[in-house]
Design a protein around this motif. Structure first.
Motif, PDB file in Angstrom:
ATOM      1  N   ALA A  74      -0.072 -17.045 -35.034  1.00  0.00           N
ATOM      2  CA  ALA A  74      -0.845 -17.684 -36.115  1.00  0.00           C
ATOM      3  C   ALA A  74      -1.208 -16.713 -37.238  1.00  0.00           C
ATOM      4  CB  ALA A  74      -2.081 -18.377 -35.565  1.00  0.00           C
ATOM      5  N   GLU A  75      -0.457 -15.625 -37.388  1.00  0.00           N
ATOM      6  CA  GLU A  75      -0.680 -14.688 -38.497  1.00  0.00           C
ATOM      7  C   GLU A  75       0.169 -15.094 -39.693  1.00  0.00           C
ATOM      8  OE1 GLU A  75      -0.135 -10.518 -37.818  1.00  0.00           O
ATOM      9  OE2 GLU A  75      -1.542 -10.501 -36.140  1.00  0.00           O
ATOM     10  N   SER A  76      -0.354 -14.813 -40.878  1.00  0.00           N
ATOM     11  CA  SER A  76       0.415 -15.037 -42.098  1.00  0.00           C
ATOM     12  C   SER A  76       1.474 -13.959 -42.216  1.00  0.00           C
ATOM     13  CB  SER A  76      -0.488 -14.979 -43.326  1.00  0.00           C
ATOM     14  OG  SER A  76      -1.378 -16.062 -43.314  1.00  0.00           O
ATOM     15  N   VAL A  77       2.667 -14.355 -42.654  1.00  0.00           N
ATOM     16  CA  VAL A  77       3.745 -13.401 -42.846  1.00  0.00           C
ATOM     17  C   VAL A  77       4.308 -13.537 -44.247  1.00  0.00           C
ATOM     18  CG1 VAL A  77       4.370 -13.257 -40.400  1.00  0.00           C
ATOM     19  CG2 VAL A  77       5.481 -14.959 -41.850  1.00  0.00           C
ATOM     20  N   GLU A  78       4.857 -12.452 -44.735  1.00  0.00           N
ATOM     21  CA  GLU A  78       5.468 -12.408 -46.057  1.00  0.00           C
ATOM     22  C   GLU A  78       6.980 -12.455 -45.930  1.00  0.00           C
ATOM     23  OE1 GLU A  78       3.868 -12.374 -49.022  1.00  0.00           O
ATOM     24  OE2 GLU A  78       2.002 -12.571 -47.899  1.00  0.00           O
ATOM     25  N   TYR A  79       7.635 -12.797 -47.015  1.00  0.00           N
ATOM     26  CA  TYR A  79       9.097 -12.812 -47.050  1.00  0.00           C
ATOM     27  C   TYR A  79       9.617 -11.425 -46.697  1.00  0.00           C
ATOM     28  CZ  TYR A  79      13.797 -12.680 -48.910  1.00  0.00           C
ATOM     29  OH  TYR A  79      15.138 -12.492 -49.053  1.00  0.00           O
ATOM     30  N   ASP A  80      10.601 -11.341 -45.843  1.00  0.00           N
ATOM     31  CA  ASP A  80      11.298 -10.122 -45.458  1.00  0.00           C
ATOM     32  C   ASP A  80      10.467  -9.196 -44.570  1.00  0.00           C
ATOM     33  OD1 ASP A  80      13.841  -8.935 -45.534  1.00  0.00           O
ATOM     34  OD2 ASP A  80      13.163  -7.439 -46.970  1.00  0.00           O
ATOM     35  N   GLN A  81       9.313  -9.658 -44.096  1.00  0.00           N
ATOM     36  CA  GLN A  81       8.491  -8.863 -43.188  1.00  0.00           C
ATOM     37  C   GLN A  81       9.177  -8.783 -41.824  1.00  0.00           C
ATOM     38  OE1 GLN A  81       4.443 -10.238 -42.906  1.00  0.00           O
ATOM     39  NE2 GLN A  81       4.043  -9.092 -41.030  1.00  0.00           N
ATOM     40  N   VAL A  82       9.120  -7.606 -41.183  1.00  0.00           N
ATOM     41  CA  VAL A  82       9.718  -7.446 -39.867  1.00  0.00           C
ATOM     42  C   VAL A  82       8.837  -8.169 -38.844  1.00  0.00           C
ATOM     43  CG1 VAL A  82      10.405  -5.822 -38.060  1.00  0.00           C
ATOM     44  CG2 VAL A  82      10.818  -5.258 -40.460  1.00  0.00           C
ATOM     45  N   LEU A  83       9.443  -9.108 -38.115  1.00  0.00           N
ATOM     46  CA  LEU A  83       8.726  -9.872 -37.095  1.00  0.00           C
ATOM     47  C   LEU A  83       9.000  -9.318 -35.703  1.00  0.00           C
ATOM     48  CD1 LEU A  83       9.532 -13.466 -38.424  1.00  0.00           C
ATOM     49  CD2 LEU A  83       7.523 -12.064 -38.921  1.00  0.00           C
ATOM     50  N   PHE A  84      10.255  -8.988 -35.431  1.00  0.00           N
ATOM     51  CA  PHE A  84      10.671  -8.499 -34.118  1.00  0.00           C
ATOM     52  C   PHE A  84      11.600  -7.312 -34.298  1.00  0.00           C
ATOM     53  CE2 PHE A  84      10.041 -13.066 -33.582  1.00  0.00           C
ATOM     54  CZ  PHE A  84       9.330 -13.157 -32.386  1.00  0.00           C
ATOM     55  N   LEU A  85      11.623  -6.457 -33.277  1.00  0.00           N
ATOM     56  CA  LEU A  85      12.640  -5.418 -33.173  1.00  0.00           C
ATOM     57  C   LEU A  85      13.421  -5.691 -31.903  1.00  0.00           C
ATOM     58  CD1 LEU A  85      10.713  -2.173 -34.172  1.00  0.00           C
ATOM     59  CD2 LEU A  85      12.319  -3.497 -35.566  1.00  0.00           C
ATOM     60  N   LEU A  86      14.740  -5.646 -32.000  1.00  0.00           N
ATOM     61  CA  LEU A  86      15.617  -5.880 -30.847  1.00  0.00           C
ATOM     62  C   LEU A  86      16.444  -4.633 -30.587  1.00  0.00           C
ATOM     63  CD1 LEU A  86      17.103  -9.405 -31.761  1.00  0.00           C
ATOM     64  CD2 LEU A  86      15.074  -8.906 -30.382  1.00  0.00           C
ATOM     65  N   HIS A  87      16.647  -4.331 -29.312  1.00  0.00           N
ATOM     66  CA  HIS A  87      17.605  -3.292 -28.908  1.00  0.00           C
ATOM     67  C   HIS A  87      18.920  -4.016 -28.667  1.00  0.00           C
ATOM     68  CE1 HIS A  87      15.013   0.155 -28.486  1.00  0.00           C
ATOM     69  NE2 HIS A  87      14.166  -0.518 -27.724  1.00  0.00           N
ATOM     70  N   PRO A  88      19.997  -3.620 -29.364  1.00  0.00           N
ATOM     71  CA  PRO A  88      21.282  -4.260 -29.135  1.00  0.00           C
ATOM     72  C   PRO A  88      21.782  -3.998 -27.703  1.00  0.00           C
ATOM     73  CG  PRO A  88      21.395  -2.754 -31.017  1.00  0.00           C
ATOM     74  CD  PRO A  88      20.052  -2.593 -30.376  1.00  0.00           C
ATOM     75  N   PRO A  89      22.632  -4.877 -27.189  1.00  0.00           N
ATOM     76  CA  PRO A  89      23.143  -4.648 -25.823  1.00  0.00           C
ATOM     77  C   PRO A  89      23.892  -3.325 -25.758  1.00  0.00           C
ATOM     78  CG  PRO A  89      24.110  -6.651 -26.802  1.00  0.00           C
ATOM     79  CD  PRO A  89      23.193  -6.045 -27.816  1.00  0.00           C
ATOM     80  N   GLY A  90      23.705  -2.638 -24.649  1.00  0.00           N
ATOM     81  CA  GLY A  90      24.401  -1.357 -24.455  1.00  0.00           C
ATOM     82  C   GLY A  90      23.732  -0.202 -25.154  1.00  0.00           C
ATOM     83  N   GLY A  91      22.699  -0.462 -25.973  1.00  0.00           N
ATOM     84  CA  GLY A  91      22.003   0.605 -26.696  1.00  0.00           C
ATOM     85  C   GLY A  91      20.900   1.197 -25.836  1.00  0.00           C
ATOM     86  N   PRO A  92      20.224   2.232 -26.356  1.00  0.00           N
ATOM     87  CA  PRO A  92      19.129   2.843 -25.601  1.00  0.00           C
ATOM     88  C   PRO A  92      17.984   1.869 -25.439  1.00  0.00           C
ATOM     89  CG  PRO A  92      19.202   3.712 -27.832  1.00  0.00           C
ATOM     90  CD  PRO A  92      20.405   2.828 -27.658  1.00  0.00           C
ATOM     91  N   ARG A  93      17.266   1.954 -24.357  1.00  0.00           N
ATOM     92  CA  ARG A  93      16.146   1.058 -24.088  1.00  0.00           C
ATOM     93  C   ARG A  93      14.879   1.798 -24.264  1.00  0.00           C
ATOM     94  NH1 ARG A  93      18.304  -3.963 -24.206  1.00  0.00           N
ATOM     95  NH2 ARG A  93      20.255  -3.943 -23.206  1.00  0.00           N
TER      96      ARG A  93
END
Length: 176
Positions: free
Chosen positions: A157-176
């Motif tokens: 329920a937070e306000s967000v702006e255009y192009d704001q980072v919402l999530f970070l994902l680690h691609p498969p096979g990448g470092p965890r």
């Protein structure tokens, strides 16, 4: 200039060709933009139910002391530049999922429901990660690629702006 001092638009109050009205509105907006102080960052105009949004660059400089301000503006002190917003850092080896529009972010499909995803969850390309509500429309936020949710950068329920980072994902096979 107060609204009462503005001259009426040509054809106001009478039937006019919609194409001519649109062209007239466009000319008025361009004229307005030229009279505004400082460089513009963004100018948005909508015709249906009318709206005009103006966003200036980091600093707006008004005329020097003793100089006449642009027509319709009162003399004001210079507006200090806002602290440049540090672009959210996206750590190497992660993929950012950004807000495609301004609105209110929701982690779950409805209040009290389980969130779409949590940190550590594996996600597939096209999977819904959250929702951004804008103008009573629910816009799904989907993963562009498969990976693991490394970080959720906004709360429910937070306000967000255009192009704001919402999530970070680690691609498969990448470092965890």
């Amino acid at each position: 200039m107060r609204p009462a001092e503005l001259p009426p638009r040509p054809g106001a109050g009478g039937a006019e060709d919609p194409e001519q009205t649109s062209r007239s509105l466009q000319e008025e907006v361009v004229e307005l933009a030229r009279t505004l102080p400082g460089p513009l960052r963004r100018l948005t105009v909508r015709s249906g139910d009318r709206a005009v949004e103006v966003e200036w660059a980091a600093e707006v400089l008004l005329p020097a002391a003793g100089a006449a301000p642009p027509a319709g503006l009162q003399a004001l002190a210079p507006v200090p530049a806002a602290e440049p917003a540090a672009a959210p850092e996206v750590p190497e080896g992660t993929v950012a999922v950004r807000a495609p529009l301004v609105g209110t972010f929701y982690l779950a499909p409805s209040p009290g429901s389980e969130p779409f995803v949590r940190v550590g969850d594996e996600v597939e390309s096209g999977q819904t990660l959250g929702i951004v509500e804008a103008m009573k429309l629910m816009n799904p936020i989907v993963a562009d690629a498969a990976g693991m949710v490394a970080e959720v950068r906004v709360g429910d329920a937070e306000s967000v702006e255009y192009d704001q980072v919402l999530f970070l994902l680690h691609p498969p096979g990448g470092p965890r």
